[in-house]
Motif scaffolding. Structure first.
Motif, PDB file in Angstrom:
ATOM      1  N   ILE A1248       0.894  -1.424   0.107  1.00  0.00           N
ATOM      2  CA  ILE A1248      -0.086  -0.063   0.057  1.00  0.00           C
ATOM      3  C   ILE A1248       0.908   1.186   0.021  1.00  0.00           C
ATOM      4  N   ARG A1249       1.984   1.126   0.602  1.00  0.00           N
ATOM      5  CA  ARG A1249       2.780   2.256   0.746  1.00  0.00           C
ATOM      6  C   ARG A1249       3.494   2.607  -0.685  1.00  0.00           C
ATOM      7  N   PRO A1250       3.521   3.824  -0.878  1.00  0.00           N
ATOM      8  CA  PRO A1250       4.233   4.296  -2.269  1.00  0.00           C
ATOM      9  C   PRO A1250       5.580   3.698  -2.328  1.00  0.00           C
ATOM     10  N   LEU A1251       6.020   3.470  -3.690  1.00  0.00           N
ATOM     11  CA  LEU A1251       7.430   2.999  -3.916  1.00  0.00           C
ATOM     12  C   LEU A1251       8.294   4.130  -3.620  1.00  0.00           C
ATOM     13  N   LEU A1252       9.449   4.261  -3.006  1.00  0.00           N
ATOM     14  CA  LEU A1252      10.193   5.405  -2.852  1.00  0.00           C
ATOM     15  C   LEU A1252      11.268   5.076  -3.553  1.00  0.00           C
TER      16      LEU A1252
END
Length: 2033
Positions: A1248-1252
């Motif tokens: 869910i967390r954006p790809l950094l």
């Protein structure tokens, strides 16, 4: 300051000829008066009167008196009425604007005079800012028409607008010898043009009017254009112009010299909204067809060409170019509205009007409150009508009808209705014509219908006295209305009375039915905290309203509840499994046929919209699947709706029209949906969107008749917040689920807000159902629990002398409700009729007390105040009440305070020594009343103090072994049966009545109570839902006779109405088994938060609320873009009801963000309401995606929230109802992965967390600009992605505003998806003394994706060693340039070869180049456009290909730190930051070297001296500043402290000045970078008015790589007007360009005809086919270099058009100026010569017109002999030069219409050849200081007159000849006609050449022939004569060489004019009377004389014959043979002897 805006008045007895009226106002004895206006029925002032208050604030009892008076008459005779207005409301709320409309005026005896007044009053306290006009309530006081939804939508706030009307010219105006003048009324302001002469006058005058209104109010403003014409005479009464005083839009405007009644030529009317809805908000170069107002059927009265425009602040109006000069009027004609109709509004009666307020109507004896005397006011299209005032009644009857004129299509959309009581508005409603009519165009060929409505009721809404704020939320009654429309011109009636038979017919069609409203409350959270009890009320109309006395009581309110803390932040009501239910029974008209059709259409639209959205995002095979489903479901929905519409009843005309339109549309859509699209499924999307739009336009129902459902939150007896639910949304239908409302029987989430402010006070989940009681039998299927009906009462006891007793109760009766209100004893309570008891009275265990105020609290601070009093001896001793709380209430001693179970004490009792106390903790005070506590306490002891106290504190915490909240909830849910409480008394205790109760008895408790319940059931089974049979309760007559209260009890108890309301039973919906869910909130980041107050940053924390639980994120310090990256998990959340229903209507998740600083205070930043994704099967769960949700703050939008939410159903929870001990969880929910744990919190999972990714952020910090003078040494702080960059400090901002170090690099971890990238925050900090660093400016850079670029590889470093390529330009720009160069050179070479063939040998002036670039070849003297000039219609920085001239560095405005401005206000910049950003990814492998940086070598940042040349060419569209409608502009140029421009160099009296000025100024850039060009209006007495200003950033032009500091000319010249003016020649400029772009230097050949540049070789032959043919061409090297520079798309030689703005009206255009700027750095050497742009001067010309003859002139006189004749003479003049009028001599006694003159007219004029206009400098008045230069087309006007001696001369005809478009004359008189000449052939017939019908006399120079003379008769022009003329135009030099005299004066030559040879009858009688008689008799009667002579001779012969015939006959009889001897023979008898 007290301000009074007097808007208008109404005077019914106005005559229009009185002395004038004015309004006199008096406040505090100080009078003020408006101006005097003519006495009309509706005089308008719109004038503000002000009274300074000084130091004396407004008193609550202050009043202002208004008096309407006649001017100049005595007080008693001149008074028209008086009114007095109380200012109490303004004193209580200074921000309020008191707006009153149609206030009746009274005479001295207090009787109404019939006059009314409209005004608005506001109050500004001392030291406060004046209120913004945008905060004025939306109801305007001026009697203007309401808003129009089809026009600019009416927004809440007012804006600045400007309406422009340009009157160009007239055409074929009706009338003879007219002097037309055009009057323009824009809104209520009048303008007038100058007087012109002729039927085709030329004006070219512009009028402006500014408005500060809402768009809707502006749309209804009328524009009236009226043309009047003066007749006869040659004089004039002066010119027109701007008239300052506003007048009525319908008033008559006086004209020049004509009689007023006969002067109107024609009018045209339209509204501003029509212009605004036109493309570009303009109607340009339109012809208006003028109509006569009294004779609309007479046809067109002429045409008027105009340009109309509406300019909105921030918008640009681009007026199209002037069309080709032709007279095709019909092709560009704007017709007036064709239809006129009458709106007939019938007002029958009203129902449910509110009662009078108690404060205004005191009622002795506690009786009922009376009703109000009411009237209904209707307003439409500027007309306001009001019914008569009826006596006080709840249901008044008027039976009146109003008539309103209506134009079709309608200008205004809304009919505003209001119920009035005196000057107060009780309620308002609006009828929108767009909802009750249709033009038919949008319905696929369906014929439209006229506005109609009813007869039906229309609900009204308004404020109520017990609501917190003034708002139009509460139901205030409804009115029975009927609206119809009749075609035809309306008569003058305004009102009438409805016939009784019509009233009776309407009443027969309004039967009533019983309706039931049911509401089940599932949860209530975010409610207000505090000890006050809360409850909810549902009402529909007055039914269910506890404050109403006209309806029976009903179970419309929930039971009282005490809010419980949720353990984190919010409070909720602990209903859990027992949900309160309310039921209201009401009586209304059955409108189910309308509701069913409406809901069917809305259901169709919802499903169609859902399918269209899916189809738009579908790809591949799914596209066909979704498309087929869309068509299939659409066809099903259409068939379902059609089946009902075909049988739908249509009781009203509107029902019939709507049903027909819906049937036609749905049949069309159903037929279209039967076949799939042939061109693919993607083509179905726009088609389906069109269906959705058309069906949605018909999914409206204005005839609802039933008011909305109101839901109120009651806190005690106060109404705190409310919500409105439309009836169609919750209504039930017997025709299936599709016809039911979308929320009927479904759980929904509602937010209750404070009326007027929008603050949320509660979040509710409830289920509503509304339907007929007869249809409520299956209501149970909509209810998920079981219903329980019960009665409730509380038994109260007081502890007296140690014993509990109910006999003497202080403050409460023996029995009461939960709020303490007196009730009947339980044995006196009877069930309602039709109900019976189900069991005995039982004591209800108070489960709610298990969840008290300490629930979910982990730590409690206990306090006890020890009190002592002073003895007589002066010593201190225990007080009478030794132990109290902070408020003085008695509490037990601290030694007796026990620790509750489940808690433990952390420390013992201690004295609080913090705060205002002495060392021992004591506070001292004096008690005035021995029985009451002191009011104020002091820390120091005095001798007069009588009391002292000190505070003891103790802290206790909840045991860790206790489960806290879960244990409390478990206990709460388990205590259910009354048998469990049978063994106990179940008392609850309190220290005082009204205080909080608790279960455990404590020392000091003196009150106790217990709750009794008794269930009830219906006596007999019913076919309807039993809860709708609870209306009312036991009446007073049903009460037991045993209960007879004493007189004392009767005085203490409430009225019987309140008692009956309390006896209404309660209803509960019980759920035995809850559902458990787990909520996961993924809170990633908030963006663009707005700080609170004056803070520049915030410490944000997010509070998440869901149902009855809440959690908070961690606090992030000092950021406005907090990146929480946190997951909040809510375990075992209880939700009651069907899980499938929860999935369909999930509860809302509310996220509130607060600023949590270190001191503990919180500031609200924003709120977002989100919907979670519900998964009933966690095994099929898919991770949600982060979404952007808007945040709403206290001032509007407050940023965005990046978050995701999901709700997981926990189906495997076991234990005691899922709570308490033994909880196990082993289902699918247990297999859902737990979020990772980081830094003490759950973070967002990877899916869910954006790809950094790791990126490099390069920052080019160039410098700071425009900061205020107080800033000393600023520095820049940059924040992004949690990192902070600090730049070095600028040592001296005044010496060098650039940073000492300009390039910086930051390594960040940012999301790879651009959608989730955080913004860049910029903060400018100043360095002050003592280390103080205040923030002086801030900025937020969003959309970082535009700064992304590719990193440079190690083998491909940044090009060159000069300036790097900007990321805005891209690293591959030069690659694109090299690819385009060959194509560009090919095109340029071909064009050059074609143009060089026609190159001229001589150079023209700069103006020829200008007009050639404008496309006006007639004004340009060149034949080609090779030396071209580029004219931009906007600013140079607005040209797209130049990227705003910010390719090197961008300009970011800095704003004041702190709270942003209010909604609708624009922030004011406090400075600028110049810089640039570059973002590119870094390699993930640390062993790989980072790429080379972009910003490596930069140009020197030191200031440099520059020479600036400013060329101002012209300005246009300037607003008028003087009373004559013009202005006197001059130029003021400023750079830094240098100001150029003189006041005396102004251009007088013009709106389109031509300047042609050059200004040279030197400055230091960037210290003096902003060049300001201001146009100022010259006034005789300073100060001059600023017209507008434009600002140019010279630094951007100097730094831009597009070479914007000096445009490249098209040709290289070494001398002449087009000489190269830059500092460096083209070859050096090319080298400099290559150096700045990091490219190799160009290499030229020895001859300069070839160059190698960028791996390309260019030859001069590519651009030039041969030797240059223009003068001074220069060297080949330079010409080739210039060609290559042009191929690089640099800024060419140009002229930019800049918009002027005025600070008084920001965002509103004040005209445009055309100019250009050259900037020359001193370091590059001296510049070339400046360009000469001096304006062209007009040339002197002379027009010679010889009038030879006239023929066929009308004969208007009769001589003595009865013959028609005329004494002919001819007058002539040039238009605009009437003072040079000339005339011929008189040709007397013309009997045939011919005239001989041989007379020469000579006119001298100044002519501008380039513009083909005559320049007429003249003074308007003799007192005018300057001449007004008018430019008009050269037009010769000739008129033929009949000379009379003793009366006015008679007009015979006119000829108007425009010299530039001269009609070709006829060679012979018989060929001349009144019709326009066609295209004649050449007189040489063998050529057969076609000659043009019109030609320019300035080109042909001479013309002779016959022209037609015409006269106006009716609507046509008739030929009235013919003139033989010769016309010749000569220059001044030619005229001097060939002089001539006027008439036949000397020198009489060129040609010589002999005296005319006129007939002798043309002389006077006295000169030769005989000759005159000879000609008059013989020449006129010669035919008659000859005939008479012939007849006389014949008569003589006849008479002779008759005379001689008898003798001849007698002779024959005597001698018959006599004739034989006539030859001389003798008779035979003579020979005899």
């Amino acid at each position: 300051m007290l301000r009074l805006l007097v808007a208008s008045a109404y005077i019914p007895q106005a005559t229009g000829s009185g002395p004038g009226v004015h309004v006199s106002a008096r406040f505090r004895g100080v009078p003020r008066s408006t101006r005097v206006v003519p006495e009309e029925h509706s005089p308008i002032w719109n004038e503000t009167l002000a009274w300074p208050l000084g130091v004396r604030p407004l008193h609550p009892m202050a009043t202002v008196t208004l008096r309407l008076r006649h001017w100049g008459q005595p007080a008693l005779q001149g008074d028209l009425g008086t009114t007095m207005v109380s200012l109490e409301r303004l004193e209580a709320d200074p921000g309020l604007t008191l707006a009153l409309s149609d206030v009746p005026l009274l005479d001295p005896q207090g009787h109404p005079t019939g006059c009314t007044i409209t005004f608005r009053c506001s109050y500004v306290p001392r030291g406060a800012a004046a209120p913004l006009q945008g905060q004025v309530p939306p109801r305007a006081v001026s009697p203007g028409p309401p808003h129009c939804p089809t026009k600019p939508h009416q927004a809440g706030r007012k804006e600045d607008f400007q309406v422009r009307v340009r009157i160009i010219k007239g055409h074929q105006l009706q009338g003879n010898n007219i002097k037309p003048v055009v009057t323009v009324l824009i809104g209520q302001h009048r303008f007038r043009t100058r007087i012109r002469v002729g039927n085709s006058p030329y004006y070219n005058e512009v009028f402006y009017q500014n408005f500060h209104e809402t768009p809707g109010q502006l749309a209804a403003q009328p524009i009236h254009i009226q043309v009047r014409g003066g007749i006869g005479g040659t004089g004039s009464d002066g010119d027109g112009g701007l008239v300052a005083d506003p007048v009525s839009p319908w008033s008559q405007v006086l004209n020049s010299r004509a009689l007023r009644a006969q002067a109107i030529i024609g009018v045209f009317q339209l509204d501003v909204g029509t212009i605004y809805c036109a493309p570009g908000h303009t109607l340009s170069w339109k012809w208006l067809s003028l109509q006569h107002p009294q004779r609309p059927d007479a046809g067109s009265q002429g045409y008027l060409r105009v340009s109309l425009a509406v300019l909105r602040a921030g918008e640009t109006v681009l007026e199209p170019e002037e069309p080709a000069e032709d007279e095709d009027v019909e092709a560009n004609l704007l017709q007036p509205p064709p239809c006129a109709a009458t709106l007939e509004l019938r007002i029958y009666r009203a129902e449910d009007l509110p009662q009078a307020e108690p404060a205004r109507l005191p009622l002795p004896g506690g009786g009922k409150r009376g009703f109000v005397a009411a009237a209904v006011r209707a307003s439409f299209a500027g007309r306001t009508l009001c019914t008569r005032v009826m006596p006080p009644d709840a249901n008044p009857v008027w039976n009146e009808v109003f008539f309103f004129p209506l134009r079709l299509p309608p200008i205004c959309d809304g009919i505003q209705l209001a119920i009035l009581s005196s000057s107060k508005v009780l309620g308002t409603a609006t009828l929108h014509l767009s909802h009750i009519s249709s033009a038919g165009a949008e319905l696929e060929g369906t014929p439209g219908f006229l506005p109609c409505f009813g007869p039906t009721f229309l609900p009204f809404y308004g404020p109520r006295s017990d609501s917190p704020r003034t708002c139009d939320t509460a139901y205030r009654g409804r009115v029975l209305l009927e609206l119809s429309t009749h075609m035809g011109t309306p008569d003058r009636r305004q009102r009438d009375t409805i016939a009784p038979e019509d009233v009776a017919q309407v009443q027969r069609h309004l039967p009533r039915h019983q309706f039931g409203l049911c509401g089940v409350f599932y949860s209530a959270t975010m409610v207000p905290p505090g000890p006050e009890l809360l409850r909810f009320e549902i009402s529909i109309g007055n039914y269910g309203d506890t404050g109403d006395v006209t309806c029976k009581p009903s179970a419309s309110v929930t039971s009282h509840g005490c809010p419980v803390f949720d353990g984190n932040r919010y409070h909720y009501l602990p209903w859990y499994g027992d949900k309160p239910v309310v039921a209201v029974t009401s009586s209304w008209e059955d409108a189910s046929h309308r509701w069913d059709a409406l809901n069917l259409l809305r259901a169709l639209c919802r499903r169609l919209e859902k399918n269209v959205t899916e189809l738009r995002g579908a790809r591949g095979d799914s596209e066909g699947t979704v498309g087929r489903r869309l068509l299939r479901e659409l066809a099903q929905d259409c068939r379902r709706a059609l089946s009902w519409l075909e049988v739908q009843p249509t009781p009203t005309p509107l029902d019939t029209h709507l049903c027909a339109a819906r049937l036609h549309l749905l049949r069309h859509v159903a037929a279209a949906a039967a076949t799939p699209p042939r061109s693919g499924w993607a083509a179905l999307v726009p088609v389906a969107e069109g269906w959705l739009c058309r069906v949605g336009s018909l999914a409206v129902e204005p005839q609802v008749a039933v008011p909305d459902v109101l839901l109120w939150l009651l806190r005690g007896e106060r109404r705190v917040a409310c919500a409105r639910i439309p009836v169609p949304d919750i209504v039930f239908s017997r025709h299936g689920p599709g016809a039911c409302g979308r929320l009927c029987g479904r759980t929904q989430t509602l937010f209750l807000t404070v009326p007027g402010s929008g603050d949320t006070r509660a979040q509710l989940r409830l289920r509503l159902w509304l339907g007929r009681v007869a249809d409520s039998g299956d209501l149970s299927r909509h209810l998920e629990g079981s219903l329980r009906f019960y009665a409730e009462t509380y038994e109260n006891q007081t502890k007296l002398l140690g014993k509990w007793s109910s006999r003497v109760l202080l403050g409460c009766g023996s029995f009461s409700d939960s709020a303490g209100k007196t009730r009947l004893p339980r044995h006196q309570i009877r069930p309602p009729r039709g109900w019976r008891w189900d069991g005995p009275w039982t004591v209800e265990p108070q489960r709610r007390l298990l969840l008290d105020m300490e629930t979910n609290v982990g730590e409690v601070l206990e306090e006890v105040y020890e009190n002592e009093s002073r003895r007589l001896s002066g010593a201190w001793g225990p007080a009478a009440v030794a132990n109290t709380d902070a408020s003085g209430a008695v509490v037990p001693p601290r030694e007796e305070v026990e620790c509750p179970q489940g808690w433990h004490v952390t420390d013992g009792w201690r004295v609080d020594v913090a705060g205002a106390v002495d060392e021992a903790g004591w506070q001292y005070a004096v008690s005035l009343d021995p029985g009451s506590p002191p009011l104020a306490w002091n820390a120091a002891e005095k001798t007069y103090h009588t009391h002292r106290r000190r505070r003891w504190l103790r802290t206790r915490r909840r045991d860790t072994s206790s489960q806290g909240h879960q244990q409390d909830v478990a206990t709460f849910l388990q205590v259910r049966s009354t048998e469990a409480a049978a063994g106990t008394e179940a008392w609850e205790y309190s220290s005082l009545w009204g205080s909080h109760f608790h279960l455990q008895r404590r020392a000091g408790d003196t009150c106790r109570r217990r709750c009794w319940h008794r269930d009830m059931v219906p006596s007999q089974p019913q076919a309807v839902a039993p809860l709708f049979l609870l209306e009312g309760s036991s009446s007073v007559d049903d009460l037991d006779e045993e209960y007879q209260p004493s007189e004392t009890d009767q005085e203490a108890q409430c009225s019987s109405r309140i008692l009956l309301q309390q006896l209404v039973p309660f209803i509960l919906c019980t759920f035995h088994q809850p559902n458990f869910f787990q909520l996961r909130c993924y809170i990633f980041q908030a963006l663009e938060l707005a700080p609170c107050g004056t803070k520049a940053t915030a410490d944000p924390v997010a509070h998440v609320s869901f149902v009855h639980v809440s959690q908070s994120t961690r606090v992030l310090p000092s950021t406005l873009d907090p990146l929480w990256d946190q997951t909040l998990i809510f375990h075992r959340v209880l939700l009651y009801g069907d899980p499938q229903g929860i999935q369909d209507e999930p509860p809302a998740v509310v996220v509130e963000i607060y600023d949590q600083d270190g001191r503990g205070s919180r500031g609200f930043l924003g709120r977002s309401v989100c919907t979670p994704e519900v998964w009933l099967d966690a095994g099929r769960r898919q991770p949600p995606r982060l979404r952007r949700s808007p945040l709403e703050g206290p001032r509007g939008p407050a940023g965005e929230l990046l978050a995701a939410f999901e709700l997981l159903h926990d189906t495997e929870v076991r234990g005691s109802q899922g709570l308490g001990e033994g909880i196990e969880q082993d289902g699918a929910l247990a297999r859902v992965s737990v979020p990772p744990w980081r830094n003490g919190v759950f973070s967002i999972p990877p899916g869910i967390r954006p790809l950094l990714q790791v990126v490099a952020l390069e920052v080019l910090a160039w410098g700071l600009r425009g900061l205020c003078g107080g800033v000393r040494a600023p520095s820049l702080e940059l924040q992004c992605g949690g990192r902070i960059l600090q730049t070095p400090t600028i040592a001296d901002l005044n010496a060098n505003p650039n940073f000492p170090v300009n390039a910086f690099l930051m390594t960040l971890l940012l999301p790879a998806d651009e959608e989730f990238m955080p913004p860049i925050r910029l903060r400018v900090l100043d360095t002050r003394n003592f280390g103080y660093r205040p923030e002086v400016g801030q900025a937020c850079v969003q959309s970082l994706g535009r700064y992304r670029c590719q990193p440079h590889s190690a083998g491909n470093p940044p090009p060159g060693s000069g300036r790097p390529l900007s990321p805005l330009l891209g690293s591959s720009r030069w690659g694109r340039i090299t690819q385009m160069l060959p194509k560009i050179t090919t095109k340029k070479g071909a064009a050059g070869k074609a143009e060089e063939e026609e190159e001229e040998d001589e150079e023209d002036d700069w103006w020829s180049k200008f007009y050639a670039a404008m496309g006006d070849t007639s004004k340009s003297q060149r034949r080609n456009n090779r030396d071209r000039l580029k004219i931009y219609s906007c600013e140079l920085e607005a040209v797209p290909e130049f990227e705003g001239l910010q390719d090197f560095c961008q300009t970011f405005p800095l704003y004041q730190p702190g709270r942003p401005p209010a909604a609708g206000e624009d922030p004011v910049p406090v400075g600028e930051f110049k810089g640039l950003f570059c973002i590119y990814p870094l390699p993930e492998d640390p062993r790989v070297a980072p790429p080379p940086r972009h910003f490596q070598e930069l140009p020197p940042s030191q200031p440099q001296k520059c020479l600036v040349r400013v060329y101002i060419v012209r300005a246009f569209d300037l607003p008028p500043r003087d009373r004559n409608g013009l202005c006197d502009p001059y130029i003021r140029v400023s750079l830094g402290t240098k100001v150029l421009g003189q006041r005396d160099q102004y251009v007088p009296n013009t709106l389109e000045p031509v300047f042609g000025r050059l200004f040279e100024v030197t400055g230091t850039i960037p210290l003096e970078k902003d060049l300001r060009v201001t146009l100022v209006d010259y006034d005789l007495v300073p100060p001059d008015q600023e017209i507008g200003t434009t600002t140019i950033d010279l630094e951007n032009r100097l730094l831009s790589r597009f070479r914007a500091h000096c445009g490249l000319p098209a040709l290289y010249r070494t001398a002449g007007p087009g000489r190269w003016r830059d500092q460096l020649p083209p070859s050096q400029e090319l080298e400099r360009f290559a150096r700045t772009r990091g490219l190799p230097a160009p290499e030229f050949s020895a001859e300069g005809t070839a160059v190698t540049f960028g791996d390309q070789t260019f030859l001069l032959s590519h651009f030039e086919s041969g030797p240059p043919r223009h003068q001074h061409p220069g060297a080949p090297r330079e010409r080739l270099a210039l060609h290559v520079l042009h191929a690089c798309h640099l800024v060419p030689e140009h002229l930019e058009t800049r918009t002027l703005y005025n600070s008084a009206q920001p965002g509103l255009e004040q005209g445009k100026v055309q100019m250009w700027v050259d900037v020359f750095p001193a370091s590059l050497g001296p510049p070339g010569p400046a360009v000469d742009i001096t304006p062209r001067k007009p040339q002197r010309y002379e027009l010679r017109c010889v009038v030879w003859n006239t023929q066929d002139v009308d004969l208007v006189d009769v001589n003595l002999l009865g013959e028609r004749m005329s004494d002919i003479y001819v007058t002539g003049w040039l238009e605009g030069m009437e003072e040079q009028r000339q005339r011929t001599d008189v040709h007397y006694r013309s009997l045939q219409g011919e005239g001989n003159f041989n007379w020469r007219f000579v006119f001298s004029f100044e002519y501008l050849v380039a513009e083909q206009l005559c320049v007429l400098p003249q003074k308007e008045h003799f007192w005018s200081l300057d001449e007004t230069v008018l430019k008009v087309p050269p037009k010769l006007i000739l008129q033929v007159w009949d000379n009379d001696k003793f009366s006015a001369d008679d007009f015979l005809g006119t000829v108007e000849l425009e010299l530039t478009r001269l009609p070709r004359p006829a060679p012979r008189a018989q060929d001349c006609s009144a019709e326009p000449q066609g295209t004649p052939k050449s007189p040489w017939c063998w050529w057969g050449a076609q000659l043009p019908s019109r030609f320019s006399l300035f080109r042909q120079r001479r013309a002779r022939g016959w022209w037609a003379c015409t006269v106006q008769e009716g609507n046509t022009r008739r030929l009235s004569g013919k003139l033989e003329l010769s016309l010749e135009v000569l220059t001044a030099k030619e005229a001097e060489e060939r002089p001539v005299g006027k008439g036949r004066e000397d020198p009489n030559m060129y040609p010589t004019l002999p005296a005319p040879v006129r007939p002798e009858t043309s002389v006077l009688w006295l000169q030769a009377p005989l000759r005159t008689l000879r000609y008059s008799i013989w020449r006129q009667n010669r035919c008659r004389l000859c005939l008479a002579l012939a007849l006389g001779m014949l008569l003589a012969l006849l008479l002779t014959f008759l005379y001689s015939t008898p003798g001849y006959l007698a002779m024959k009889l005597v001698d018959p043979l006599e004739s034989l001897h006539l030859g001389g023979a003798k008779h035979p008898a003579a020979d005899r002897p």
